[in-house]
Design a protein around this motif. Structure first.
Motif: not given
Ligand SMILES: O=C(O)C(=O)C[C@]1(C(=O)O)C=C[C@@H](O)C=C1
Length: 291
Positions: A91-96, A134-137, A156-160
Motif C-alpha cells: 500500500k506504500q508503493a512509491g513512497k519514501t 510483521q510490524m510493517v505488515a 508477511y506479503e511485503l514489497d522489495f
C-alpha cells in the motif's frame, strides 16, 4: 522433538533451525533468553540462537546469557548465508520510508546502504528482522520499512524496495544449538568438522597471562578458530575468554590443556564439543571462511 528459536516466523534463526532440524517442530520465542529458558525449563528439547556474524561480530546477548544465566551445553553449530532486503507494505508503493526498523545486527549490516540512501530516515531496533516485517505488515497505512529476509517478505506479503542491501557480500551468521546434556539429539549429516568451546578465566591480571594460556594450545598444535573476551561483570578490566578449538574433545590434548591451565590458576570449563554444519544457499557464491 521441539526446537525453540528467535521468532516470529521468518527470522534468520528460523532458517538456521530448519536447516539443522528439518523434521522437528519449531517454536518461536520473542527473545534469545526466552529461547534458552524454554530448553532449561524443558518446554523445548533444543534451541537455536545466533552467536556470531561476519560483519557485526559476536551476539553478546547469547554469549552472556549462556555464560552467566543458563549454562546449557553447546551441541552443534550451523552457519548460514545472510541476505538483507528493504521491505515495505504494497500500500506504500512509491513512497519514501519515514522510519526503518529491524534487529540491531541487521541495521548494522546495512550501515553504508542506509547512510547513502536514507541518511535522514530514523532507524528503530526490534527484537528480530521478522518482528520488524510483521510490524510493517500490521501497519499498512504507515510509511515504515523493515530490513528482513526473503522468507519474511513472502510470509508477511511485503514489497522489495531494496534487494541485497547488506554492505559486504560475504555475510554469514553462525548459530549454536543448545540442549540439556541428557537429550539425545538427532544431529544432521556432518559436513564441516567439529569444534570444542572452552571458557577460561584468568586468576588475576599479570603480565603474559594470555600468552601462557595461548601457549598451552600452541605447543599441542591445537588450531583455534575464535577467541573472544567478555566482561565477567565483576569489575572493570575483569574478563573471561571463550576459545573455540577446531576439533572434538579428545582424551589427551584438550584434557592436557585443561590441566595445564588449571595448574596456572585459571578456571577452565568446557562448554561443548560438537559438529559444525554449513548451510550453503546454492544461489550465493560466497562461503564462510571458517566453521
Ligand atoms: O532477526 C533475525 O532474523 C535473527 O535471526 C537474529 C539475527 C542476529 O541476532 O544477528 C540473526 C542473523 C542476522 O545476522 C540478523 C539478526
Amino acid at each position: 522433538m521441539k526446537v525453540s528459536y528467535l521468532g516470529p516466523v521468518g527470522t534468520f534463526t528460523e532458517m538456521a533451525a530448519k536447516a539443522f532440524f528439518p523434521l522437528s517442530d519449531r517454536v518461536p520465542f520473542k527473545t534469545i533468553p526466552a529461547c534458552i529458558e524454554a530448553v532449561a525449563e524443558e518446554a523445548c528439547d533444543a534451541c537455536v540462537v545466533p552467536i556470531e556474524n561476519t560483519i557485526e561480530g559476536s551476539v553478546n546477548m547469547t554469549i552472556d546469557y549462556l555464560v552467566h544465566k543458563q549454562r546449557l551445553p553447546i551441541m552443534g553449530t550451523i552457519t548460514i548465508p545472510i541476505a538483507q532486503h528493504l521491505l515495505m507494505h504494497p500500500k506504500q508503493a512509491g513512497k519514501t520510508p519515514k522510519k526503518i526498523i529491524s534487529h540491531p545486527h541487521a541495521i548494522a549490516q546495512c550501515h553504508d546502504y542506509l547512510q547513502s540512501e536514507y541518511s535522514l530516515v530514523d532507524t528503530e531496533f526490534m527484537n528480530s528482522t521478522a518482528e520488524a516485517a510483521q510490524m510493517v505488515a500490521n501497519h499498512p497505512d504507515q510509511p515504515i520499512a523493515a530490513i528482513a529476509n526473503e522468507l519474511a517478505a513472502s510470509e508477511y506479503e511485503l514489497d522489495f524496495v531494496g534487494y541485497d542491501i547488506h554492505d559486504y557480500n560475504n555475510n554469514h551468521t553462525r548459530f549454536i544449538v543448545l540442549a540439556k546434556e541428557e537429550t539425545k539429539l538427532k544431529l544432521p549429516a556432518l559436513n564441516s568438522g567439529y569444534k570444542t568451546t572452552l571458557m577460561v578465566t584468568l586468576p588475576s591480571d599479570y603480565s603474559g597471562a594470555l600468552h601462557q594460556v595461548l601457549s598451552a594450545f600452541a605447543w599441542r598444535k591445537l588450531n583455534l578458530s575464535k577467541i573472544e573476551s567478555r566482561p565477567t561483570k565483576t569489575g572493570l578490566g575483569n574478563y573471561f575468554f571463550l576459545i573455540d578449538v577446531d576439533q572434538l574433545q579428545d582424551d589427551v590434548l584438550i584434557p592436557g590443556v585443561k590441566s595445564e591451565l588449571e595448574a596456572l590458576g585459571c578456571g577452565v570449563d568446557i562448554l561443548g564439543s560438537y559438529p559444525c554444519v554449513h548451510y550453503q544457499d546454492q544461489s550465493k557464491k560466497t562461503s564462510p571462511t571458517s566453521c
